[in-house]
Design an enzyme around this catalytic site. Structure first.
Site, short mmCIF file in Angstrom:
data_model
loop_
_atom_site.label_atom_id
_atom_site.label_comp_id
_atom_site.label_asym_id
_atom_site.label_seq_id
_atom_site.Cartn_x
_atom_site.Cartn_y
_atom_site.Cartn_z
N GLY A 248 0.83 -1.20 0.00
CA GLY A 248 0.00 0.00 0.00
C GLY A 248 0.86 1.25 0.00
N GLY B 13 0.69 2.76 7.69
CA GLY B 13 0.80 1.93 8.88
C GLY B 13 1.31 0.52 8.66
N LYS C 198 -9.22 6.01 -6.04
CA LYS C 198 -9.79 6.79 -7.13
C LYS C 198 -11.09 7.47 -6.70
CE LYS C 198 -7.72 4.29 -10.94
NZ LYS C 198 -7.90 3.31 -12.00
N PRO D 37 2.70 4.83 1.07
CA PRO D 37 3.51 5.13 2.24
C PRO D 37 2.66 5.76 3.35
CG PRO D 37 4.39 6.23 0.28
CD PRO D 37 3.09 5.64 -0.10
N GLY D 38 3.05 5.51 4.59
CA GLY D 38 2.40 6.17 5.72
C GLY D 38 1.06 5.60 6.09
N SER E 49 -6.01 2.37 -17.49
CA SER E 49 -7.33 2.69 -16.94
C SER E 49 -7.90 4.02 -17.42
CB SER E 49 -7.29 2.63 -15.42
OG SER E 49 -6.56 3.72 -14.92
P1 ADP Z 1 4.33 2.68 6.20
O1 ADP Z 1 5.17 1.63 6.75
O2 ADP Z 1 3.05 2.16 5.60
O3 ADP Z 1 4.99 3.61 5.27
P2 ADP Z 1 4.26 3.60 8.91
O4 ADP Z 1 3.94 2.31 9.55
O5 ADP Z 1 5.62 4.11 9.00
O6 ADP Z 1 3.83 3.59 7.40
O7 ADP Z 1 3.25 4.69 9.47
C1 ADP Z 1 3.53 6.06 9.64
C2 ADP Z 1 2.97 6.58 10.94
O8 ADP Z 1 1.58 6.56 10.92
C3 ADP Z 1 3.37 5.74 12.12
O9 ADP Z 1 3.67 6.57 13.18
C4 ADP Z 1 2.13 4.91 12.42
O10 ADP Z 1 2.04 4.60 13.77
C5 ADP Z 1 1.03 5.85 12.01
N1 ADP Z 1 -0.18 5.12 11.56
C6 ADP Z 1 -0.43 4.72 10.30
N2 ADP Z 1 -1.61 4.07 10.21
C7 ADP Z 1 -2.14 4.08 11.45
C8 ADP Z 1 -3.36 3.58 12.03
N3 ADP Z 1 -4.27 2.97 11.27
N4 ADP Z 1 -3.57 3.77 13.32
C9 ADP Z 1 -2.66 4.41 14.07
N5 ADP Z 1 -1.49 4.91 13.62
C10 ADP Z 1 -1.22 4.76 12.33
#
Ligand code: ADP
Length: 767
Positions: A351, A356, A717, A353-354, A674
């Site tokens: 998925g 979780g 989307k 970035p960011g 698409s």
């Molecule tokens: P990824 O690995 O997908 O790039 P991360 O795991 O580094 O993202 O997530 C970035 C930040 O967002 C972290 O501090 C994480 O704890 C927080 N975060 C992301 N999704 C959630 C969620 N569903 N609930 C709580 N915190 C989340």
């Protein structure tokens, strides 16, 4: 003729030489003084044996030199320094008087003039040979260079020979031989022999000196280094002997909780290490290897917590939403517990970035009571980073898996393979195939690290991988993984994540309490909507952190007690709003259609523009399209041509006009099939001059015959469409099931129309 005679010890004076020597014998001093008082002339010749104090005629060399005494200097202790100039070669026929000094019967014996003796060509040849010899000689010897250079300019053989005798420091016996030579030919032969011998001796001397110097340099350097090492070791409090270390290692090896085969290898290496001289390079390599093997966990495991309810609780505690992901993870863990082996496929969280992914993996480790380690695979190109280097390489190191085990100290940790889609292969070997061995449960209990050499057991490790774009994962790796999609968050989800997780986390990190800093709902929503635009919550977390820092400063500097972030005060902390959204057009237009795109960082809308102008039937495409997209545009045009007659377009239209299709934000590369139906609609609209609804967006692949095929990334989307205030979205009929999975928060307010073919699309789109 009679002349006073001085017997010389270890010295031969040749005609032409100006030298001084010290005389201590009374007879010699008297002879010199006598000469000084008369015509200054003395006959000097060498004693055959310099030990003799009072020599007779038989003890003296017959040939000597008549010299002029130039100066007498009185030195300390009855010694007189006599300075003389050699005049002529003479023969001593006998000693006539012995007291008070020697008087000899001296016969002048000059050699025949050289031109009488040797014909010109021979002379010339001799001169040349002598000069060559001199040249060689001067190359070997560094002093006398000037005098030798002067000799090189001489042309006469006799002059040259005399100078050689004077300048070159032959030993006295050799000089005596030169003096003895009855004619120039003999003198030449002797001089040449002496010169060559001298050059050869000097050459050999140099060679010896060089060898000796090298030897001294090397041993001195080693000595200094060793001494330094000793001092360093002493400073560090280390013992300098290998034996003691080896004994210690041996103890540790015996106590190690490892398979016998490992211990065997280890003990063998320790034995070898003992024999290696202390401080050598080899010793360091061996020591590192032993220590690495000792530090690896081998049979050490932590106890897993297999309670799936507990796992679910932990995941819920750490993360808001993500229900599907959590469920899948827990199901996976349940199966794994039941099967008792790592035979289950490896989870890959894919998925933007960011969202979780990393943090879910961390939670899983916490839930199971496992140690956690993250290996970042982004940009790894060298297979050696996975498998390690062979020990023979300088600075060899184990691979990242061995290092991970060493660091966590247990053989059943959770290892996160971050960004598995970003590995690449190059000439140094295939990273993917090395990873394959790691992930394959059939092979990974015998993983071969080049450095470790003994097989490593990775079968107890729980691997979780993450990827941004699953289509970039090498196929064989993908086959071994179970991909769980982690999708973008809606604004509402982001709001809850921020409220429940990000804000408390950042408050704690910055030493604030919920009392000191709070956010109103509107304030937080504004931050989300106007200051971040992302699939995940990373920027959001950064913005919250930024506010926290500023508030901490305010509290310290201005003594503020409580700060509330409201819709109006956000700007004070974060500056002007940053984000503007692509909004739906306000007017229905010809040739402009809005498509929906998915990228690895979330969804977006994109407008497709088509212009028609007189020309010769060319299709021009701009806006950094990838190959697939270009083909899609071709396909769109072909389809439009095939249905042209239905829309009342003249057959010749396409021969007399050019079509230009552009996708704005031309600097951003775009690709994928698409946008097929969007492009087709845009071309048809431009050609027929029929307007398209402004508040409509669409996505779907089109076939040559106008069928609409399903697409991916629908959640992102639709989210993007909603942000852009679109009301109606055309979605491929085959995507119906995907839409049903999407939360109503997104679909609410959107009129989703399912389409099967182009005529349905056009029916919906054209005014
Ligand atoms: P990824 O690995 O997908 O790039 P991360 O795991 O580094 O993202 O997530 C970035 C930040 O967002 C972290 O501090 C994480 O704890 C927080 N975060 C992301 N999704 C959630 C969620 N569903 N609930 C709580 N915190 C989340």
């Amino acid at each position: 003729m009679n002349f006073p005679v001085i017997a010389l010890r270890g010295l031969t004076i040749l005609p032409g030489m100006v030298v001084h020597f010290d005389a201590s014998r009374k007879k010699s001093i008297d002879a010199a003084q006598k000469a000084m008082m008369s015509d200054q002339k003395v006959f000097v010749t060498m004693q055959k044996d310099s030990e003799i104090e009072d020599p007779y005629a038989k003890d003296l060399c017959i040939y000597g030199t008549l010299v002029r005494v130039k100066q007498l200097i009185k030195m300390q202790g009855n010694i007189i320094r006599i300075m003389v100039e050699g005049l002529e070669r003479c023969r001593l026929n006998g000693i006539i008087e012995r007291d008070p000094y020697l008087v000899g019967d001296i016969e002048f014996l000059p050699r025949k003039s050289v031109s009488e003796e040797i014909e010109y060509c021979r002379q010339e040849a001799m001169v040349r040979i002598l000069k060559e010899d001199l040249d060689k000689y001067s190359a070997e010897v560094s002093n006398n260079k000037q005098a030798i250079a002067h000799m090189m300019t001489m042309k006469k053989l006799d002059e040259l020979l005399n100078q050689i005798g004077i300048i070159i420091p032959f030993d006295p016996e050799s000089k005596q031989r030169m003096l003895d030579a009855p004619n120039y030919e003999d003198l030449y032969l002797i001089a040449e022999e002496l010169l060559r011998r001298e050059a050869a001796i000097n050459e050999i001397k140099k060679e010896f000196q060089k060898k000796v110097k090298e030897r001294i340099d090397k041993s001195q350097k080693e000595y200094v280094l060793r001494e330094q090492m000793k001092v360093i070791r002493e400073e560090l409090g280390e013992d300098s002997s290998n034996t003691q270390d080896a004994d210690e290692y041996e103890k540790q090896a015996n106590a190690l909780n490892a398979p016998d085969s490992v211990k065997e290898v280890l003990l063998k290496e320790i034995k070898r290490f003992k024999a290696i001289p202390n401080g050598s390079q080899e010793g360091t390599v061996s020591r590192n290897y032993i220590e690495t093997l000792l530090e690896l966990p081998w049979n050490n495991c932590t106890q897993d917590n297999n309670d799936t309810i507990h796992a679910m609780n932990v995941l819920n505690e750490d993360h808001y939403g993500l229900e599907k992901v959590k469920e899948r993870v827990v199901e996976y863990l349940a199966v794994r517990t039941l099967v008792h082996k790592g035979d289950t496929p490896i989870i890959c969280l894919a998925g933007p970035p960011g969202t979780g992914k990393t943090s879910i993996a961390k939670s899983v480790a916490r839930a199971l009571g496992k140690k956690y380690h993250r290996i970042s695979l982004g940009g790894v190109r060298d297979e050696a980073e996975i498998r390690g280097h062979r020990r023979t390489y300088l600075g060899a190191m184990p691979g990242c898996f061995a290092k991970a085990l060493k660091e966590v100290g247990t053989s059943n940790p959770l290892i996160l393979l971050d960004e598995i889609d970003k590995t690449s292969s190059d000439y140094k070997g295939d990273v993917a195939s090395a990873l394959l061995e790691v992930l394959d449960s059939e092979q990974n209990n015998q993983f071969k690290d080049h450095y470790i050499e003994v097989p490593l057991d990775l079968s107890k490790v729980l691997f979780i991988a993450t990827a941004n774009d699953k289509s970039m994962i090498p196929r064989p790796l993908l086959d071994r993984m179970e991909v769980i999609d982690v999708t973008s968050y809606t604004e509402n989800e982001k709001f809850h994540i921020a409220k429940d997780h990000l804000i408390p986390k950042q408050l704690e990190r910055n030493g604030l309490t919920a009392d000191q800093l709070s956010f109103t709902t509107k304030g937080l929503q504004k931050i989300i909507h106007n200051y971040t635009r992302e699939a995940g919550v990373r920027t959001l977390e950064r913005q919250i952190a930024k506010i926290c820092r500023k508030v901490v400063r305010e509290i310290l500097e201005q003594g503020r007690g409580k700060v509330k972030i409201t819709e109006t005060s956000v700007e004070k902390y974060l500056g002007m709003e940053k984000i503007t959204y692509n909004k739906a057009n306000t007017e229905d237009q010809v040739g402009i259609v809005r498509g929906l795109a998915w990228t690895s960082v979330g969804g977006d809308t994109l407008e497709i523009e088509v212009n028609v102008m007189p020309g010769s039937g060319n299709l021009q495409l701009t806006g950094q399209m990838g190959d697939v997209m270009k083909e899609s545009a071709q396909l769109a045009l072909t389809y439009v041509r095939s249905v042209a007659s239905e829309y009342g377009i003249d057959k010749k239209f396409f021969e007399e006009n050019d079509i230009h299709l552009h996708i704005p934000e031309g600097a951003v590369p775009k690709d994928g099939p698409s946008a097929g139906i969007t492009m087709t609609t845009a071309i048809l609209s431009a050609v027929t001059k029929q307007k398209v609804y402004a508040d409509l967006a669409m996505t779907g692949e089109v076939t040559l015959r106008g069928r609409v095929l399903p697409i991916g990334g629908l959640k992102e989307k639709l989210l993007a469409a909603k942000m852009a205030d679109i009301h109606r979205v055309l979605v491929p009929d085959e995507n119906r099931s995907d839409v049903s999975e999407i939360s109503t928060e997104i679909t609410k307010g959107l009129d989703i129309v399912y389409v099967k073919n182009m005529s349905e699309v056009l029916g919906q789109a054209l005014l």
